[in-house]
Design a protein around this motif. Sequence first.
Motif, mmCIF file in Angstrom:
data_model
loop_
_atom_site.group_PDB
_atom_site.id
_atom_site.type_symbol
_atom_site.label_atom_id
_atom_site.label_comp_id
_atom_site.label_asym_id
_atom_site.label_seq_id
_atom_site.Cartn_x
_atom_site.Cartn_y
_atom_site.Cartn_z
ATOM 1 N N ASN A 91 54.689 27.754 33.378
ATOM 2 C CA ASN A 91 54.240 28.757 34.351
ATOM 3 C C ASN A 91 53.175 29.662 33.745
ATOM 4 O O ASN A 91 52.211 30.061 34.417
ATOM 5 N N TYR A 92 53.356 29.997 32.470
ATOM 6 C CA TYR A 92 52.364 30.823 31.777
ATOM 7 C C TYR A 92 51.018 30.100 31.722
ATOM 8 O O TYR A 92 49.965 30.690 31.994
ATOM 9 N N LEU A 93 51.059 28.800 31.397
ATOM 10 C CA LEU A 93 49.818 28.035 31.340
ATOM 11 C C LEU A 93 49.164 27.949 32.715
ATOM 12 O O LEU A 93 47.932 27.999 32.832
ATOM 13 N N ASP A 94 49.984 27.816 33.757
ATOM 14 C CA ASP A 94 49.436 27.777 35.114
ATOM 15 C C ASP A 94 48.691 29.061 35.440
ATOM 16 O O ASP A 94 47.602 29.033 36.026
ATOM 17 N N ARG A 95 49.289 30.204 35.045
ATOM 18 C CA ARG A 95 48.630 31.487 35.311
ATOM 19 C C ARG A 95 47.327 31.606 34.524
ATOM 20 O O ARG A 95 46.329 32.117 35.031
ATOM 21 N N LEU A 96 47.364 31.108 33.272
ATOM 22 C CA LEU A 96 46.171 31.185 32.442
ATOM 23 C C LEU A 96 45.060 30.309 33.012
ATOM 24 O O LEU A 96 43.895 30.725 33.095
ATOM 25 N N VAL A 97 45.431 29.089 33.412
ATOM 26 C CA VAL A 97 44.439 28.189 34.013
ATOM 27 C C VAL A 97 43.848 28.811 35.273
ATOM 28 O O VAL A 97 42.638 28.764 35.508
ATOM 29 N N ASN A 98 44.720 29.394 36.094
ATOM 30 C CA ASN A 98 44.246 30.025 37.326
ATOM 31 C C ASN A 98 43.313 31.190 37.024
ATOM 32 O O ASN A 98 42.285 31.378 37.687
ATOM 33 N N ASN A 99 43.673 31.964 35.985
ATOM 34 C CA ASN A 99 42.842 33.107 35.614
ATOM 35 C C ASN A 99 41.463 32.648 35.142
ATOM 36 O O ASN A 99 40.428 33.209 35.521
ATOM 37 N N ILE A 100 41.466 31.585 34.323
ATOM 38 C CA ILE A 100 40.196 31.069 33.819
ATOM 39 C C ILE A 100 39.355 30.500 34.952
ATOM 40 O O ILE A 100 38.126 30.636 34.975
ATOM 41 N N ALA A 101 40.031 29.866 35.919
ATOM 42 C CA ALA A 101 39.294 29.265 37.041
ATOM 43 C C ALA A 101 38.530 30.312 37.821
ATOM 44 O O ALA A 101 37.467 30.025 38.393
ATOM 45 N N TYR A 102 39.042 31.551 37.873
ATOM 46 C CA TYR A 102 38.405 32.602 38.661
ATOM 47 C C TYR A 102 37.504 33.496 37.812
ATOM 48 O O TYR A 102 37.041 34.527 38.278
ATOM 49 N N VAL A 103 37.281 33.100 36.560
ATOM 50 C CA VAL A 103 36.380 33.853 35.692
ATOM 51 C C VAL A 103 35.067 33.090 35.558
ATOM 52 O O VAL A 103 35.079 31.905 35.208
ATOM 53 N N PRO A 104 33.941 33.707 35.847
ATOM 54 C CA PRO A 104 32.655 33.014 35.685
ATOM 55 C C PRO A 104 32.502 32.520 34.249
ATOM 56 O O PRO A 104 32.648 33.282 33.289
ATOM 57 N N MET A 105 32.234 31.239 34.120
ATOM 58 C CA MET A 105 32.136 30.676 32.787
ATOM 59 C C MET A 105 31.279 29.417 32.848
ATOM 60 O O MET A 105 31.439 28.584 33.741
ATOM 61 N N GLY A 106 30.337 29.293 31.938
ATOM 62 C CA GLY A 106 29.503 28.109 31.896
ATOM 63 C C GLY A 106 28.195 28.286 32.646
ATOM 64 O O GLY A 106 27.773 29.401 32.962
ATOM 65 N N TYR A 107 27.543 27.161 32.943
ATOM 66 C CA TYR A 107 26.196 27.165 33.493
ATOM 67 C C TYR A 107 26.204 26.764 34.971
ATOM 68 O O TYR A 107 26.842 25.770 35.338
ATOM 69 N N PRO A 108 25.484 27.496 35.803
ATOM 70 C CA PRO A 108 25.385 27.096 37.207
ATOM 71 C C PRO A 108 24.520 25.845 37.369
ATOM 72 O O PRO A 108 24.589 25.159 38.375
ATOM 73 N N ARG A 109 23.702 25.576 36.364
ATOM 74 C CA ARG A 109 22.950 24.317 36.301
ATOM 75 C C ARG A 109 22.532 24.121 34.842
ATOM 76 O O ARG A 109 22.325 25.083 34.094
ATOM 77 N N LEU A 110 22.477 22.867 34.421
ATOM 78 C CA LEU A 110 22.140 22.568 33.035
ATOM 79 C C LEU A 110 20.628 22.421 32.902
ATOM 80 O O LEU A 110 20.039 21.444 33.389
ATOM 81 N N SER A 111 20.019 23.425 32.300
ATOM 82 C CA SER A 111 18.568 23.382 32.091
ATOM 83 C C SER A 111 18.203 24.459 31.084
ATOM 84 O O SER A 111 19.070 25.212 30.610
ATOM 85 N N SER A 112 16.935 24.535 30.779
ATOM 86 C CA SER A 112 16.475 25.558 29.838
ATOM 87 C C SER A 112 16.350 26.901 30.550
ATOM 88 O O SER A 112 16.343 26.981 31.780
ATOM 89 N N PHE A 113 16.290 27.986 29.757
ATOM 90 C CA PHE A 113 16.125 29.332 30.300
ATOM 91 C C PHE A 113 14.642 29.675 30.394
ATOM 92 O O PHE A 113 13.852 29.302 29.528
ATOM 93 N N THR A 114 14.301 30.399 31.425
ATOM 94 C CA THR A 114 12.913 30.871 31.550
ATOM 95 C C THR A 114 12.827 32.383 31.431
ATOM 96 O O THR A 114 11.746 32.926 31.198
ATOM 97 N N SER A 115 13.978 33.063 31.578
ATOM 98 C CA SER A 115 13.995 34.521 31.444
ATOM 99 C C SER A 115 15.427 34.967 31.174
ATOM 100 O O SER A 115 16.384 34.363 31.686
#
Length: 283
Positions: free
Chosen positions: A141-165
Amino acid sequence: MGIITKKNNAQPRIVQVKAKHINSLKAAVAAVLIVVMVLMTAIVRLSTQSLQQRQENSRLQSQVVALQVQIDKETQDALLVNAEKEGSRSKAVSYIQDIQSKLKTINNYMSKRGLRGLSFRKLNVGDKPKSDTKLYADFSNYLDRLVNNIAYVPMGYPRLSSFTSFFGSRGNPFDFGGREFHPGIDFAGHRGDPVKCTASGRVVFAGKAGGYGNCIKIRHANNLETWYGHLSKINVKEGQRVTVGDMIGKVGSTGRSTGPHLHYEIRKNGHPVNPKQYLSLNM
């Protein structure tokens, strides 16, 4: 003649007396013999019963010994099984503690982002919960809550590409020589490239938003929002629930833009924060 008669009369009395004594003696002997036979019969019977009793006692003792051996073996087997279970449980708890240590590191990364981590009671090998099943269920149950929490936290790239700014002060592309505050990160792209949401949540805005052009705003847990600007197409509607990784729109150059790219913002409590710290768990 008279004397002879007396003599003749006395002799039968003597014979009769002797006969009575003999008969009495025979009766006595017979009685004794009967008593002796009765006693001998009783002795033989008692002896037989005693032998049978000893044999029964011996048989019962053998059964008791056999049962005791069986009980001892079953007890030993039970102890071995219990010891094996305890050993397996100790290993399982040790694995859980190791996993918990790694999850603590994840929580630390989340707390650095201003996110509230999930606590879990420290487990000790000596703990005796109601059952191992409950122990594992609690941790699951603890892991389920942690997974759910991580799912609702912005993390990673909205698209894989280089940065321009990047986030922060930068040169104003519309005012050469001037500077401006850039509240997000720009990703390079071509018109029509897919844009994915970086966390699960609810769309709170989907439409034109001034300089952002076609814009999507998604609200997540912990008072976080992600903004996606300059889109050529919007694939979601206001109020819609989205899941991390869903394609929500396409790269464009609408609004205040010098060319096709994706403007990506993360806002906490309404204020922009540097998205770079949310791109990965490593900081």
